[in-house]
Design an enzyme around this catalytic site. Structure first.
Site, PDB file in Angstrom:
ATOM      1  N   CYS A 101       0.877  -0.999  -0.240  1.00  0.00           N
ATOM      2  CA  CYS A 101      -0.328  -0.060  -0.224  1.00  0.00           C
ATOM      3  C   CYS A 101       0.819   1.238   0.165  1.00  0.00           C
ATOM      4  O   CYS A 101       1.543   1.391   1.295  1.00  0.00           O
ATOM      5  CB  CYS A 101      -0.670  -0.411   1.509  1.00  0.00           C
ATOM      6  SG  CYS A 101      -2.175   1.605   1.673  1.00  0.00           S
ATOM      7  N   CYS A 150      -0.862   4.286   2.401  1.00  0.00           N
ATOM      8  CA  CYS A 150      -0.621   3.674   3.975  1.00  0.00           C
ATOM      9  C   CYS A 150      -0.135   2.526   3.754  1.00  0.00           C
ATOM     10  O   CYS A 150       1.138   2.630   4.204  1.00  0.00           O
ATOM     11  CB  CYS A 150      -1.997   4.638   4.492  1.00  0.00           C
ATOM     12  SG  CYS A 150      -3.510   3.614   3.686  1.00  0.00           S
ATOM     13  N   SER A 151      -1.643   1.636   4.693  1.00  0.00           N
ATOM     14  CA  SER A 151      -0.405   0.556   4.841  1.00  0.00           C
ATOM     15  C   SER A 151      -1.739  -0.217   5.144  1.00  0.00           C
ATOM     16  O   SER A 151      -1.240  -1.327   5.663  1.00  0.00           O
ATOM     17  CB  SER A 151       0.286   0.588   6.684  1.00  0.00           C
ATOM     18  OG  SER A 151      -1.146   0.940   7.528  1.00  0.00           O
ATOM     19  N   CYS A 152      -2.225  -0.399   4.264  1.00  0.00           N
ATOM     20  CA  CYS A 152      -3.880  -0.552   3.976  1.00  0.00           C
ATOM     21  C   CYS A 152      -3.123  -2.450   4.153  1.00  0.00           C
ATOM     22  O   CYS A 152      -2.679  -2.978   2.968  1.00  0.00           O
ATOM     23  CB  CYS A 152      -4.581  -0.811   2.568  1.00  0.00           C
ATOM     24  SG  CYS A 152      -5.499   0.955   2.368  1.00  0.00           S
TER      25      CYS A 152
END
Lengths: 215, 101, 100
Positions: free
Chosen positions: A113, A116-118
């Site tokens: 991602c 962000c950090s999906c």
């Protein structure tokens, strides 16, 4: 860490209690939210436990089942939520949709991602630090083969690499290839070969040989 | 607001180039690039509205679009067959044969 | 110029640091707090992202993951009028004096 002897607190600098500025800031916010009745400590505790309840062992169980049950694998790839419900994972109530992508001898998938950090937390738990790192988020899209080499995986030139940048409403789980020489293994034994990293796509599943040598 | 389900799998699209001041989910590196729709992921609340306290309505189609890596990165090191897939909301896409906005 | 969270547009050759740190209690609590507020309809994931993205470039790149979540939590609870910056400052000072 530096001590703040001048009594002036800066972000990132430890206070007298050894906690960083943001750790103390977070404690202050939580204490105020609880004091004002916005939430309770019990609710925070419960949410912590719920996050911790999921781990890569969940994803590994799903992958191992897909390896031994071709019908389940087909259902998992085409419509994962009902397929996962067969194994007791009630993901229908979550708002985030999941997609399972299969690695084959022709195609290798890698998940990132960049914004962000999906991450497919419902099946893998918390993402590792490196998944959230600025370096991984930049390089996984621009230089996926170089990133995978750092993790010890050389994807052959004739295998197509597909990077999934999961920046929107879907989360991706990689179904790794079943390693050779695993024909006689039970589902439980197979699950031990399925690492978190191979379900992100930075590695392949472990081979029984590498398991034996590392044990 | 874009009309619903404007594209189908197989359609060639180009990602719009924009940097609105509000929150958005279209990475800059993919903007202006051409790719192919591989799936309609579904219809979702608009994150550009949700992020600022809005209702997220009307919901908008989200497409999985596949881009050749060599189209995205001038100095891509891997084989020409390698791709990157990004999920992109409909109002960020134009038909590939259309003028760049 | 892409914003600092938009990492696909920030090329780097930096190796991936594969060390994993054990999460501190406060990090787990910040994560949980965001979830609890989310369930109460007081915070959305999209708002968390927007708040993180509002951090200036130096701040974004120097803070750790959950430090960014903490900064974003403060932005959101202050913006929504649930807490004030002054209250948080005061509470931090109070907690520090209790801990001494």
């Amino acid at each position: 860490m530096t001590e703040a002897h001048d009594g002036h607190q800066h972000p990132g600098i430890d206070g007298d209690d050894g906690q960083t500025y943001y750790a103390r800031r977070a404690q202050a916010i939580e204490a105020l939210l609880v004091a004002k009745g916005i939430c309770t400590t019990g609710e925070v505790q419960l949410a912590m436990e719920q996050v911790e309840a999921r781990s890569p062992a969940d994803g590994a169980r799903v992958v191992a089942h897909a390896w031994v049950d071709a019908g389940f694998k087909t259902r998992l790839l085409s419509d994962p939520i009902p397929a996962l419900a067969e194994l007791g994972y009630a993901l229908a109530e979550t708002t985030t949709q999941l997609e399972v992508v299969e690695n084959t001898d022709e195609v290798h998938h890698l998940v990132v991602c960049t914004l962000c950090s999906c991450y497919p937390s419902t099946l893998l738990g918390r993402p590792p630090d490196w998944y959230k790192s600025l370096a991984y988020r930049s390089r996984a899209v621009a230089d996926p083969r170089g990133v995978m080499r750092e993790f010890g995986l050389n994807v052959a030139e004739e295998v197509k690499v597909r990077v999934l940048d999961s920046t929107a409403d879907l989360r991706y789980l990689v179904l790794p290839r079943r390693p050779a020489g695993t024909e006689g293994l039970s589902e439980e034994e197979l699950a031990k070969l399925v690492t978190r990293d191979c379900m992100i796509g930075v590695t392949d599943a472990l081979s029984p040989v590498s398991m034996a040598s590392s044990a | 607001m874009a009309q619903t389900n404007r594209y189908r799998p197989g359609d060639r699209v180009r990602v719009r180039v924009d940097s609105p001041t509000h929150h958005f989910r279209t990475p800059t590196y993919i903007q202006g690039k051409q790719g192919q729709v591989v799936a309609l992921c579904g219809t979702f609340s608009n994150p550009e509205s949700l992020a600022h306290g809005g209702s997220g309505l009307p919901k908008i189609p989200l497409y999985r679009v596949e881009f050749p890596q060599t189209e995205v990165w001038a100095e891509y090191h891997g084989p020409a067959a390698d791709t990157v897939l990004v999920d992109i909301y409909e109002h960020w896409l134009d038909p590939a044969n259309q003028e760049v906005r | 110029m892409p914003k600092p969270h938009d990492r696909g547009s920030w090329p780097t050759d930096e190796p991936i640091d594969r060390d994993e740190h054990p999460h501190a209690d406060w990090e787990l609590r910040v994560h949980a707090l965001h979830q609890v507020l989310g369930r109460k309809g007081l915070r959305r994931t999209d708002e968390l992202r927007r708040a993180i993205e509002s951090l200036d470039s130096d701040t974004y790149q120097s803070l750790s993951y959950y430090e960014r979540w903490t900064a974003a939590l403060e932005i959101l609870v202050v913006e929504k009028g649930i807490l004030s910056t002054e209250e948080i400052d005061q509470k931090m000072a109070d907690l520090a004096s209790v801990g001494r």
